[in-house]
Design a protein around this motif. Structure first.
Motif, PDB file in Angstrom:
ATOM      1  N   MET A  84      -4.098  -4.000 -81.410  1.00 20.58           N
ATOM      2  CA  MET A  84      -3.583  -3.775 -80.072  1.00 20.58           C
ATOM      3  C   MET A  84      -2.172  -3.215 -80.216  1.00 20.58           C
ATOM      4  N   ARG A  85      -2.011  -2.007 -79.758  1.00 28.16           N
ATOM      5  CA  ARG A  85      -0.698  -1.370 -79.807  1.00 28.16           C
ATOM      6  C   ARG A  85       0.062  -1.668 -78.534  1.00 28.16           C
ATOM      7  N   ARG A  86       1.362  -1.856 -78.677  1.00 30.36           N
ATOM      8  CA  ARG A  86       2.214  -2.065 -77.513  1.00 30.36           C
ATOM      9  C   ARG A  86       3.383  -1.120 -77.615  1.00 30.36           C
ATOM     10  N   ARG A  87       3.685  -0.464 -76.531  1.00 27.42           N
ATOM     11  CA  ARG A  87       4.819   0.451 -76.497  1.00 27.42           C
ATOM     12  C   ARG A  87       5.742   0.064 -75.365  1.00 27.42           C
ATOM     13  N   ALA A  88       6.985   0.426 -75.534  1.00 22.99           N
ATOM     14  CA  ALA A  88       7.970   0.193 -74.474  1.00 22.99           C
ATOM     15  C   ALA A  88       7.918   1.380 -73.520  1.00 22.99           C
ATOM     16  N   GLU A  89       6.936   1.371 -72.647  1.00 24.41           N
ATOM     17  CA  GLU A  89       6.820   2.421 -71.650  1.00 24.41           C
ATOM     18  C   GLU A  89       6.875   1.786 -70.271  1.00 24.41           C
ATOM     19  N   PRO A  90       7.199   2.573 -69.281  1.00 28.25           N
ATOM     20  CA  PRO A  90       7.310   2.002 -67.927  1.00 28.25           C
ATOM     21  C   PRO A  90       5.980   1.379 -67.487  1.00 28.25           C
ATOM     22  N   LEU A  91       6.092   0.289 -66.755  1.00 28.61           N
ATOM     23  CA  LEU A  91       4.898  -0.375 -66.234  1.00 28.61           C
ATOM     24  C   LEU A  91       4.382   0.375 -65.021  1.00 28.61           C
ATOM     25  N   ASP A  92       3.065   0.453 -64.890  1.00 23.22           N
ATOM     26  CA  ASP A  92       2.482   1.082 -63.716  1.00 23.22           C
ATOM     27  C   ASP A  92       2.567   0.121 -62.530  1.00 23.22           C
ATOM     28  N   ARG A  93       2.384   0.656 -61.351  1.00 29.12           N
ATOM     29  CA  ARG A  93       2.530  -0.104 -60.110  1.00 29.12           C
ATOM     30  C   ARG A  93       1.619  -1.326 -60.074  1.00 29.12           C
ATOM     31  N   LYS A  94       0.370  -1.176 -60.463  1.00 26.31           N
ATOM     32  CA  LYS A  94      -0.587  -2.289 -60.406  1.00 26.31           C
ATOM     33  C   LYS A  94      -0.188  -3.418 -61.355  1.00 26.31           C
ATOM     34  N   THR A  95       0.272  -3.065 -62.541  1.00 24.16           N
ATOM     35  CA  THR A  95       0.705  -4.074 -63.504  1.00 24.16           C
ATOM     36  C   THR A  95       1.915  -4.830 -62.974  1.00 24.16           C
ATOM     37  N   ILE A  96       2.838  -4.123 -62.358  1.00 29.19           N
ATOM     38  CA  ILE A  96       4.011  -4.767 -61.759  1.00 29.19           C
ATOM     39  C   ILE A  96       3.576  -5.733 -60.665  1.00 29.19           C
ATOM     40  N   GLU A  97       2.623  -5.326 -59.839  1.00 33.18           N
ATOM     41  CA  GLU A  97       2.125  -6.202 -58.772  1.00 33.18           C
ATOM     42  C   GLU A  97       1.510  -7.479 -59.341  1.00 33.18           C
ATOM     43  N   VAL A  98       0.738  -7.342 -60.417  1.00 32.31           N
ATOM     44  CA  VAL A  98       0.100  -8.500 -61.038  1.00 32.31           C
ATOM     45  C   VAL A  98       1.160  -9.458 -61.576  1.00 32.31           C
ATOM     46  N   ILE A  99       2.161  -8.931 -62.237  1.00 36.39           N
ATOM     47  CA  ILE A  99       3.216  -9.772 -62.807  1.00 36.39           C
ATOM     48  C   ILE A  99       4.025 -10.446 -61.695  1.00 36.39           C
ATOM     49  N   GLU A 100       4.347  -9.711 -60.652  1.00 36.54           N
ATOM     50  CA  GLU A 100       5.116 -10.295 -59.548  1.00 36.54           C
ATOM     51  C   GLU A 100       4.324 -11.369 -58.812  1.00 36.54           C
TER      52      GLU A 100
END
Length: 68
Positions: free
Chosen positions: A1-17
Motif C-alpha cells: 500500500m503506497r501512501r503519498r502526501a497529496e491533497p485529500l479529495d472532498r469525500k475523504t475530507i468529509e469522512v474524516i470530519e
C-alpha cells in the motif's frame, strides 16, 4: 500500500470530519473502511490521514470492548 502526501479529495475530507460527529465509533470506522475500500478498488493511494483514522478508531473500539 503506497501512501503519498497529496491533497485529500472532498469525500475523504468529509469522512474524516464526520468521525467527531459520529455517535457510534463503529459507524465512523465503517465509513472510513468503506472509503478506503473504494479508493483501493479505484486503484488510488490510501491517504495517510485515513490510515491513521482507521487505526485510532480500531484502538478505541478495542478499548470499549474490553470495558476501558
Amino acid at each position: 500500500m503506497r501512501r503519498r502526501a497529496e491533497p485529500l479529495d472532498r469525500k475523504t475530507i468529509e469522512v474524516i470530519e464526520a468521525i467527531d460527529d459520529a455517535d457510534d465509533p463503529r459507524k465512523a470506522w465503517g465509513a472510513v473502511k468503506r472509503r478506503m475500500d473504494l479508493l483501493r478498488a479505484e486503484g488510488r493511494d490510501i491517504p495517510e490521514a485515513l490510515v491513521i483514522a482507521e487505526r485510532n478508531l480500531m484502538t478505541e473500539l478495542m478499548a470499549e470492548s474490553q470495558g476501558r
